[in-house]
Design an enzyme around this catalytic site. Sequence first.
Site, PDB file in Angstrom:
ATOM      1  N   ASN A   1      -4.884   4.166   0.688  1.00  0.00           N
ATOM      2  CA  ASN A   1      -4.562   3.093  -0.510  1.00  0.00           C
ATOM      3  C   ASN A   1      -5.792   2.689  -1.220  1.00  0.00           C
ATOM      4  O   ASN A   1      -6.812   2.802  -0.982  1.00  0.00           O
ATOM      5  CB  ASN A   1      -3.687   1.840   0.067  1.00  0.00           C
TER       6      ASN A   1
ATOM      7  N   PRO B   1      -8.226  -7.025   2.253  1.00  0.00           N
ATOM      8  CA  PRO B   1      -9.197  -7.749   1.561  1.00  0.00           C
ATOM      9  C   PRO B   1      -8.515  -9.110   1.640  1.00  0.00           C
ATOM     10  O   PRO B   1      -9.190 -10.138   1.438  1.00  0.00           O
ATOM     11  CB  PRO B   1      -9.299  -7.237   0.278  1.00  0.00           C
TER      12      PRO B   1
ATOM     13  N   CYS C   1       0.813  -1.273   0.057  1.00  0.00           N
ATOM     14  CA  CYS C   1      -0.048  -0.061  -0.057  1.00  0.00           C
ATOM     15  C   CYS C   1       0.779   1.275  -0.120  1.00  0.00           C
ATOM     16  O   CYS C   1       1.648   1.485   0.785  1.00  0.00           O
ATOM     17  CB  CYS C   1      -1.113  -0.045   1.138  1.00  0.00           C
TER      18      CYS C   1
ATOM     19  N   CYS D   1      -7.542   0.211  -1.377  1.00  0.00           N
ATOM     20  CA  CYS D   1      -8.523  -0.529  -0.829  1.00  0.00           C
ATOM     21  C   CYS D   1      -9.238   0.203   0.321  1.00  0.00           C
ATOM     22  O   CYS D   1      -9.980  -0.420   0.995  1.00  0.00           O
ATOM     23  CB  CYS D   1      -8.525  -1.917  -0.789  1.00  0.00           C
TER      24      CYS D   1
ATOM     25  N   GLU E   1      -8.013   0.627   3.316  1.00  0.00           N
ATOM     26  CA  GLU E   1      -7.664   0.025   4.790  1.00  0.00           C
ATOM     27  C   GLU E   1      -6.607   1.022   5.226  1.00  0.00           C
ATOM     28  O   GLU E   1      -6.314   0.965   6.281  1.00  0.00           O
ATOM     29  CB  GLU E   1      -7.445  -1.451   4.695  1.00  0.00           C
TER      30      GLU E   1
ATOM     31  N   GLY F   1      -0.164  -1.082  -5.046  1.00  0.00           N
ATOM     32  CA  GLY F   1      -1.115  -0.128  -5.534  1.00  0.00           C
ATOM     33  C   GLY F   1      -1.026   1.447  -4.782  1.00  0.00           C
ATOM     34  O   GLY F   1      -0.239   1.210  -3.706  1.00  0.00           O
TER      35      GLY F   1
END
Length: 1013
Positions: free
Chosen positions: A411, A597, A207, A413, A415, A235
Site C-alpha cells: 500500500n 501511521p 489499503c 505507506c 505497511e 490509497g
Amino acid sequence: MTETRGTKQKASSNGKAASTAGKPATAVNGTAGASEATVAAVADGGARSAGESGGTTGSGKAGGAKPAGPRIRRRNTTAGVHPYDQVTWESRDVVMTNWRDGSVNFEQRGVEFPSFWSINASNIVTSKYFRGAVGTPQRESSLRQLIDRVVRTYGKAGREHGYFASAEDAEIFEHELTYMLLHQMFSFNSPVWFNVGTPAPQQVSACFILAVDDTMESILNWYREEGLIFKGGSGAGLNLSRIRSSKELLSSGGTASGPVSFMRGADASAGTIKSGGATRRAAKMVVLDVDHPNIVEFVETKAREEDKIRALRDAGFDMDLGGADITSVQYQNANNSVRVTDDFMRAVESGGAFDLRARMDGRVIETVDAPALMRKIAQAAWECADPGIQYDGTINDWHTTPEAGRISASNPCSEYMHLDNSSCNLASLNLLRFLRADRTFDVEGFVYAVEMIITAMDISICFADFPTPEITRVSRAYRQLGIGYANLGALLMACGRAYDSEGGRTLAAAITSLMTGTAYRRSAELAGAVGPYDGYARDVAGHRRVIRKHAAANDAVRSVHTEDARILAAASKEWEKCLTIGERNGWRNAQASLLAPTGTIGLAMDCDTTGIEPDLALVKMKKLVGGASMKIVNQTVPAALRALGYTEETIEAIVEYIAEHGHVVDAPGLRPEHYEVFDCAIGERAIAPMGHVRMMAAVQPFLSGAISKTVNMPESATVDDVEEIYLEGWRLGLKALAIYRDNCKVGQPLTDVKGAKRSADEAKAIAAANAAPAGGAVAAPAAAAHRPVRRRLPKIRPSQTVSFTVGGAEGYLTAGSYPDNGVGEIFVKMSKQGSTLAGVMDAFSIAISIALQHGVPLETYVSKFINMRFEPAGMTDDPDIRIAQSVMDYLFRRLALDYLSEEQRAELGILTAAERARQISNQYGGSPADADLADLADAEPAGTPRARAATPEAHAAHGPEFVELELRSAAPGQSLLAQTAVDAPLCFTCGVTMRPAGSCYVCEQCGSTSGCS
C-alpha cells in the site's frame, strides 16, 4: 485556528467517568478463564438457540450449517448499564478557520462529546467523521451517533453471519466495543468512520494493492481502479515490473514505452482527483523490481524532477502547493520504492555484477555493477527522499499464502503487503490506555481488546463493499486484517525507557508479539465458528510455517526487565494456543497485524505519538476551550520522571527547564544517564537514524505485514550513510524502509535565524581572537560610566494612525517616528476621555515613548508584550494579525510589523500575511505526495518559542507539565510541532503545515491525512 467552546455540561446518571481499575478479568474463548472444551465446541459447530441467525462459509456468505459462534464475556462494562451512562457529556462549538486568511473552513455548534475528550480530538472527529450535511437534521451532532452508526452495523452483521453464540453475546459485544471506542482505547481506520452505516458504499479498507499487466487494457484499467479507490478515501499501491521496458520491442516491431512513461498518466490522474477534494487526498505507491531494465530511469525520476522544480522556482514560476505552474512537474503524487532481492543485496556486499532481465522471456538485457546501482538508489534518496526500498526475500519468506502468488507490492505507506488485487482494513490500539497507574502493562485488558477488535474487523469483511470484482474476490477469500497500535513512543517514555535502547526495543517487541499472537489465536477460534478463509486449504503448510516462525521469534527475545518477562510469558501462551487451535481449525485470516501511521485516528484518540514513532519533541501545543491554545511540555515527561524516581519538586524544575530550552541537557537535578529517555525525533538530542532502524527490526518478526516508518537523517548525512541504512535494513530483516534527509527538498519553509546569528557572532569572535597580538592578551578598554541620553523627536515628524478592533473592543494606535523611520513615540486611544482605561493607556503610552527616546530597542518591548493574555482578546480586523491574545499583544505585533525588519520579526515569530504566503510558496517546489516520505529537520526553526513558566493559576489547574511559551508560532494556528516539520505538505483543508505520521503526514488542526488511517 480552531475555536471550540465548552458551553454546558450534561451529567450522566452517576456523573462519573467509568474506570477499569480493579475490575475482574473476563475473556472470550481461549483467554483467561475460557476452557478448551468451549473452544472445541466452537470448532465442532455446536447447536444454536432457536430463532438465531445462521452461520457462514469461509467467505462470509450465509448458508449451510449453523455453527455456534463464540461466547463473549464482559470486562469493561456492567450488565444493565450502557457505557454512555458512565461518562459525563458536554456540549461544544467547533469552528475551524484557515490561518492564512481567517476564512471559516468548518463550523458546527452544539456537538456532544465526553468531558475527558480533548478539544483537538472533538474538532477532528466532528469535522472528519460526522456524516450528513451541516445544518440539516440528518447531520450527526454527537459522538454517540457516530459510534452507534458503526457499532450497530457491526453487531447486525455479526448476528447475520453467525459470530455470536446468543443474542446476549451480541449485546455484550456491542457494549464492549462501544466502551473501547468511547474511551479511546482503539480506533478503526478512517474509511470505517467515513462509510459504515451510511448510504455510501460500505468501503472499510484503507489499503489496496492493484495489479497491472503488459497490455494497454490493463494499464488503462489501472488508472480507473486507482481513481475509484481514491474516491472512497483510501490509497493504493502496485508493482509495474510486468510492463516491458523501453529497451524491449513490441509485437508490432516498435519499441515499448516502458513503465516510467505510463507513470505520468497515473500521476496526472491522481493529481486531478486530489485537487478535486474527495474524502481525503490521493495516496499511492509505485514499486519497480531491481532487475527491471528501466530501473535506473525509475530511480532517478523524482530526483530529476526536483532539479526542474528548483529551476522553475528560481525563474519566478508559481511552484506553490496548488500553484499555477506546479503541474508542469511530474511524478509528484506517489511514493516510489525499489523492490530488491537477496541476490542483488549479496552482490552489493560482494561487489559483484547483476543482470537486468527482459519482462517477457527473462533474457539478460544488461549487466550492471550492483554496488554502482545501489549507489544510484542511495544518491537519489539522499537528494529527494525517493526511492524507498522493499526487501523481496524477507517479504516472501514471511508469506502465509505462497501458493496463491507472490507478494510484489504494498500500500502507499508500505505497511500492508500481500497478494495483488487485495485490500486490508486497519485498526490501531492506543497503548497508553493500557499503562496502569503503577506503570505496569495491563496484559489481560490488552489481550481482551485485541480479541474484540479482531472479531469486529473480520465481521466487517462480511458486509464491506470493494471497488472492483477482483478485489472483492481476493479480499473475501483471504480476509486480510491489519491490527496495530499507536503511542509506543509515549508509552516508552512514560515507563522511563529510552526509545533507542535495549529496554525500549524489548518492551516494544513483547507488546507486538502479544498483539499478533492474540490476533492469530482469535482468528483460529473464529475459524472454528465460521470457517477458515477460503484460500487456507491451498496454503495450510505455508500458513503454519509462518505462525511457527513468529512463535520462534518470540522465544528468542531476551527480557531486560521483569515487566518484559511477564509480557513475553503471556505472548508465549498466546502463540502456543494459536498453534494448537489453528492446527485444528485453521485460521480465519491470512494476515492479522501491521503498524500503520495512525494519522487522523491517532489524533482522534488523543495519542501523543503516532504508530511506532518516538516523541516528536518535548514541547507541543494544547488547544483550549474557547479557541485559544497553549504550548506545553509533553505530559509524558512528568510521568517518565516519576517512573525514574524523581521528587515532585525536581520534576517541576526539570519541566520548566525543558519549556525554556526545549531539551533536557543540563536540566537541574536530572542525572545524565537519564537523558536518553527524553530523546525525540528532532531537537538537541535527536535519535540517531540507526536507532529508528533498530526499533523497526525489534518488532518486525511479530507482524504479518510491515511498518510505516521514515528514518530521519540530519542534513549532514552522506550518501554513504543512506546506503548503509538500506543495507542494514536488509541485514536486520526489515520488509521495507524509507529515509528522509533534512533539507533535501526544495524550499525549507523555516530556518534557524537565531542559530544563524549565533554562528555569525561566533565567527566574529574567532576573527577577533585571531587578530589579537601574538603572545599577549587584548587590553580591555577602560570602563566608562554610561548614561542614557534622550533623543527627542523633531517638531514636525512623520506618524501613522492605525484603527483596530480586538475582540470587539475598538481603539486607535498613533506612532510617531524619527526622520530615519525609527519609532520614537506612541499614543493609544481607547474608551472615553477621563475614563480609567483612557488614563491608564495615556500613562502607558508616555512611559513607552520616553523609554524609546532613551534608546530602549523596540524589539525589547515587542518580545516582552506579545502573547500577553487578558481580555479583550480574540479576532481582529487586521489581515496581518488575525487573532490577538490581548490589546497589548496586538499593539506590539502591529508596531513590530511597521517598524522592525523582516529578519528581526522572523526571530520573534511575527510575519505579515504576504510574508507567510511567500514562505509557503518558497517551501513548495515539491508536492505533498512527494513529501509523504519526508520527515523532520533537526534545526530549530525561526520563531521557535522560548518558554517562561506558566502562571501560578496555570500550575494549580494543570500541574507543572503545563508551561506556557512566551512567543507564539510564526503563523497563527500552527503548532510548534507543525513548525518543526519542515518540508511537510500544507493541509488541503485548512492550510496548516502537516506533521509526520509514519511515512505519511497528518494535520494536527483538522485531522486531514496524506495516507493511511
